[in-house]
Design a protein around this motif. Sequence first.
Motif, PDB file in Angstrom:
ATOM      1  N   ASN A 112      40.636  41.607  33.455  1.00  0.00           N
ATOM      2  CA  ASN A 112      39.495  41.444  34.367  1.00  0.00           C
ATOM      3  C   ASN A 112      39.875  41.497  35.843  1.00  0.00           C
ATOM      4  O   ASN A 112      39.062  41.181  36.699  1.00  0.00           O
ATOM      5  N   GLN A 113      41.127  41.899  36.145  1.00  0.00           N
ATOM      6  CA  GLN A 113      41.573  42.028  37.536  1.00  0.00           C
ATOM      7  C   GLN A 113      42.495  43.239  37.656  1.00  0.00           C
ATOM      8  O   GLN A 113      42.973  43.759  36.644  1.00  0.00           O
ATOM      9  N   PRO A 114      42.796  43.678  38.873  1.00  0.00           N
ATOM     10  CA  PRO A 114      43.805  44.727  39.032  1.00  0.00           C
ATOM     11  C   PRO A 114      45.157  44.254  38.495  1.00  0.00           C
ATOM     12  O   PRO A 114      45.581  43.133  38.748  1.00  0.00           O
ATOM     13  N   ALA A 115      45.824  45.118  37.766  1.00  0.00           N
ATOM     14  CA  ALA A 115      47.085  44.765  37.114  1.00  0.00           C
ATOM     15  C   ALA A 115      48.180  44.474  38.135  1.00  0.00           C
ATOM     16  O   ALA A 115      48.093  44.848  39.311  1.00  0.00           O
ATOM     17  N   VAL A 116      49.233  43.824  37.661  1.00  0.00           N
ATOM     18  CA  VAL A 116      50.436  43.648  38.473  1.00  0.00           C
ATOM     19  C   VAL A 116      51.021  45.028  38.769  1.00  0.00           C
ATOM     20  O   VAL A 116      50.987  45.931  37.927  1.00  0.00           O
ATOM     21  N   THR A 117      51.575  45.210  39.967  1.00  0.00           N
ATOM     22  CA  THR A 117      52.180  46.497  40.346  1.00  0.00           C
ATOM     23  C   THR A 117      53.560  46.626  39.712  1.00  0.00           C
ATOM     24  O   THR A 117      54.582  46.705  40.395  1.00  0.00           O
ATOM     25  N   ILE A 118      53.581  46.700  38.393  1.00  0.00           N
ATOM     26  CA  ILE A 118      54.848  46.712  37.651  1.00  0.00           C
ATOM     27  C   ILE A 118      55.713  47.895  38.061  1.00  0.00           C
ATOM     28  O   ILE A 118      56.926  47.767  38.269  1.00  0.00           O
ATOM     29  N   LYS A 119      55.099  49.054  38.181  1.00  0.00           N
ATOM     30  CA  LYS A 119      55.843  50.261  38.527  1.00  0.00           C
ATOM     31  C   LYS A 119      56.506  50.126  39.892  1.00  0.00           C
ATOM     32  O   LYS A 119      57.671  50.512  40.065  1.00  0.00           O
ATOM     33  N   ASN A 120      55.820  49.576  40.860  1.00  0.00           N
ATOM     34  CA  ASN A 120      56.400  49.388  42.189  1.00  0.00           C
ATOM     35  C   ASN A 120      57.532  48.382  42.165  1.00  0.00           C
ATOM     36  O   ASN A 120      58.548  48.551  42.858  1.00  0.00           O
ATOM     37  N   VAL A 121      57.374  47.294  41.401  1.00  0.00           N
ATOM     38  CA  VAL A 121      58.447  46.308  41.294  1.00  0.00           C
ATOM     39  C   VAL A 121      59.684  46.958  40.675  1.00  0.00           C
ATOM     40  O   VAL A 121      60.820  46.750  41.124  1.00  0.00           O
ATOM     41  N   ALA A 149      35.657  53.053  24.227  1.00  0.00           N
ATOM     42  CA  ALA A 149      36.536  54.198  23.968  1.00  0.00           C
ATOM     43  C   ALA A 149      38.008  53.854  24.173  1.00  0.00           C
ATOM     44  O   ALA A 149      38.875  54.326  23.423  1.00  0.00           O
ATOM     45  N   ASP A 150      38.302  53.051  25.200  1.00  0.00           N
ATOM     46  CA  ASP A 150      39.690  52.725  25.551  1.00  0.00           C
ATOM     47  C   ASP A 150      39.833  51.224  25.787  1.00  0.00           C
ATOM     48  O   ASP A 150      40.039  50.783  26.922  1.00  0.00           O
ATOM     49  N   PRO A 151      39.726  50.409  24.765  1.00  0.00           N
ATOM     50  CA  PRO A 151      39.806  48.964  24.980  1.00  0.00           C
ATOM     51  C   PRO A 151      41.198  48.541  25.443  1.00  0.00           C
ATOM     52  O   PRO A 151      42.201  49.175  25.108  1.00  0.00           O
ATOM     53  N   TRP A 152      41.247  47.468  26.238  1.00  0.00           N
ATOM     54  CA  TRP A 152      42.528  46.896  26.613  1.00  0.00           C
ATOM     55  C   TRP A 152      43.264  46.513  25.326  1.00  0.00           C
ATOM     56  O   TRP A 152      42.633  46.008  24.389  1.00  0.00           O
ATOM     57  N   GLU A 187      51.183  48.798  32.986  1.00  0.00           N
ATOM     58  CA  GLU A 187      50.144  48.193  33.814  1.00  0.00           C
ATOM     59  C   GLU A 187      48.799  48.185  33.083  1.00  0.00           C
ATOM     60  O   GLU A 187      48.004  47.246  33.238  1.00  0.00           O
ATOM     61  N   ALA A 188      48.552  49.207  32.277  1.00  0.00           N
ATOM     62  CA  ALA A 188      47.326  49.209  31.476  1.00  0.00           C
ATOM     63  C   ALA A 188      47.342  48.075  30.462  1.00  0.00           C
ATOM     64  O   ALA A 188      46.297  47.542  30.085  1.00  0.00           O
ATOM     65  N   GLY A 189      48.545  47.688  30.000  1.00  0.00           N
ATOM     66  CA  GLY A 189      48.674  46.612  29.031  1.00  0.00           C
ATOM     67  C   GLY A 189      48.879  45.245  29.652  1.00  0.00           C
ATOM     68  O   GLY A 189      49.010  44.255  28.925  1.00  0.00           O
ATOM     69  N   CYS A 190      48.903  45.158  30.971  1.00  0.00           N
ATOM     70  CA  CYS A 190      49.062  43.877  31.656  1.00  0.00           C
ATOM     71  C   CYS A 190      47.875  42.968  31.308  1.00  0.00           C
ATOM     72  O   CYS A 190      46.715  43.377  31.380  1.00  0.00           O
ATOM     73  N   VAL A 191      48.158  41.727  30.934  1.00  0.00           N
ATOM     74  CA  VAL A 191      47.090  40.801  30.573  1.00  0.00           C
ATOM     75  C   VAL A 191      46.144  40.571  31.754  1.00  0.00           C
ATOM     76  O   VAL A 191      44.935  40.414  31.579  1.00  0.00           O
ATOM     77  N   ASP A 210      55.102  32.347  41.281  1.00  0.00           N
ATOM     78  CA  ASP A 210      53.999  31.659  41.951  1.00  0.00           C
ATOM     79  C   ASP A 210      52.914  31.403  40.907  1.00  0.00           C
ATOM     80  O   ASP A 210      52.219  32.321  40.490  1.00  0.00           O
ATOM     81  N   PRO A 211      52.761  30.149  40.452  1.00  0.00           N
ATOM     82  CA  PRO A 211      51.788  29.859  39.383  1.00  0.00           C
ATOM     83  C   PRO A 211      50.366  30.278  39.719  1.00  0.00           C
ATOM     84  O   PRO A 211      49.563  30.503  38.823  1.00  0.00           O
ATOM     85  N   LYS A 212      50.039  30.388  41.015  1.00  0.00           N
ATOM     86  CA  LYS A 212      48.685  30.776  41.414  1.00  0.00           C
ATOM     87  C   LYS A 212      48.648  32.172  42.036  1.00  0.00           C
ATOM     88  O   LYS A 212      47.635  32.579  42.588  1.00  0.00           O
ATOM     89  N   GLY A 213      49.760  32.903  41.914  1.00  0.00           N
ATOM     90  CA  GLY A 213      49.835  34.212  42.562  1.00  0.00           C
ATOM     91  C   GLY A 213      48.760  35.174  42.114  1.00  0.00           C
ATOM     92  O   GLY A 213      48.193  35.913  42.923  1.00  0.00           O
ATOM     93  N   PHE A 214      48.476  35.171  40.807  1.00  0.00           N
ATOM     94  CA  PHE A 214      47.457  36.105  40.305  1.00  0.00           C
ATOM     95  C   PHE A 214      46.058  35.733  40.763  1.00  0.00           C
ATOM     96  O   PHE A 214      45.130  36.543  40.691  1.00  0.00           O
ATOM     97  N   LEU A 215      45.896  34.518  41.260  1.00  0.00           N
ATOM     98  CA  LEU A 215      44.594  34.084  41.767  1.00  0.00           C
ATOM     99  C   LEU A 215      44.465  34.259  43.276  1.00  0.00           C
ATOM    100  O   LEU A 215      43.370  34.514  43.788  1.00  0.00           O
ATOM    101  N   THR A 216      45.590  34.130  43.981  1.00  0.00           N
ATOM    102  CA  THR A 216      45.529  34.092  45.452  1.00  0.00           C
ATOM    103  C   THR A 216      45.996  35.370  46.129  1.00  0.00           C
ATOM    104  O   THR A 216      45.710  35.577  47.306  1.00  0.00           O
TER     105      THR A 216
END
Length: 495
Positions: free
Chosen positions: A111-120, A326-329, A103-107, A3-9
């Motif tokens: 500035n938003q909550p990361a993708v739920t990589i672990k759940n996927v 201290a902990d930059p992305w 998830e900490a390294g998710c682009v 979904d090209p707009k999934g991270f926005l919607t």
Amino acid sequence: MGDPKGFLTTARQNWPRRPVEERVRDWDEVYVPGALLPIIGEQAGRCMDCGVPFCHEACPLGNLIPEWNDLVSREDWRAASDRLHATNNFPEFTGRLCPAPCEAGCVLAINQPAVTIKNVEVAIADRAWSDGLAPPRPPDRLSGRTVAVIGSGPTGLAAAQQLTRAGHTVAVYEKDDRPGGLMRYGIPGFKMEKHHLERRVEQMRAEGTKFRTSTAVGRDVGAAELRSRYDAVVLAVGATAWRDLPLPGRELAGVHQAMEYLPLANRVCQGDLEESPMSAAGKHVVIVGGGDTGADCLGTAVREGAASVTQLDIYAQPGAERDEDADPWPTYPKIYRLSAAHEEARDLESAPAADADARLFAASTLHFSGDADGHVRALHLVEVDSERRPLPGSGRTLPADLVLLALGFSGPGREDGLIDQLGLALDPRGTIARDADFATNVPGVYAAGDAARGQSLIVWAIAEGRAVAAAVDRRLMGATQLPAPIGPYDRPMTV
């Protein structure tokens, strides 16, 4: 990109947990059964398919995360399973037990909550099993070479499976009565039910891996003798030498190591014991150590019916947001996290003296005191500053009938004689020394996992197992097609 707009919607939505009052009455996993699949397609669609997927670098396995996110969003479970298993032998383990540095390294996490990589990841793994997409993969032909793997934690299991699939005859030696290492007797069932482990072990047996349980190499069978019987030996014995707390009162009854306490509770769940001899039932419990092992003790004590349970963390309470200085992305940030166990203790008010949930932050133990019978009855502590210096006038006393030390591990244990019998060299940290090919100073003997790296995450353990398998295969056959995701000197991203 599903979904090209999934991270926005689409907002981030995690796998929901069962109500606290329900789950603390059993040892089942804390999540609502069946509640993940209805939401996971849209969650996978939040992946941006970014040009430089830092989630790859954040995970030592090199998981193909954007690829299987896209496949899940399209409900192509077979292809998603193939992509996932291409880099990870045991995704149902990592999907439940890993703290998700990916998830900490998710682009998106900039500035938003990361993708739920672990759940996927865990959704793909569970769907693979339910749909028959994870069959045994025995080798087409045998190499005629033999390998012994000592230790059946995630490193040993990964190394054994890779080497078996490459055609070698592999035997896994485990000192406990069942395979799995700390996944079996250290990790509570509410974090990962043991049938997930049993299923993988049976898969490995069907592929040809042999398991020799209740066999401590160095004690039940000589290490040098074992070395002479195999073409190669992989040491994956873990870091079991626990750190102690040599303070006044440490000798009192009721002061135990976490890894003395947790295996007994797991054995109760396995049906080996009717009741743990260290049960927290009716006791005031204090856990010294703010890490995951301490949280495992916390959830276990709550389920056993502790009168109160408090966890001490020597560090100050972290903030809710990443400290960019201290902990930059994309590094893994130290932030305030509420595990299932801490949520339970908070809601049940199990730790009335705590700062937040069940934890006392910036707290350092001074000494223990006991009764006339020599049993611990109190823990004395003091608050500390950022340099761990005591703050005047901040001393406190907590009632304590059971004290659990969860302070981490310093390296492999030496009680079985394995290290001394082989004459293995150790590095200054007390872990097994090895070269760039995972080889020790003893010809034909390799070391991988926490025994050589030092205590680390399960994803690093599996990556080590896969990498050492490639090194052994190359040595036995002259070349290898097995993947080596990491080198022995690779480390997580830090500042």
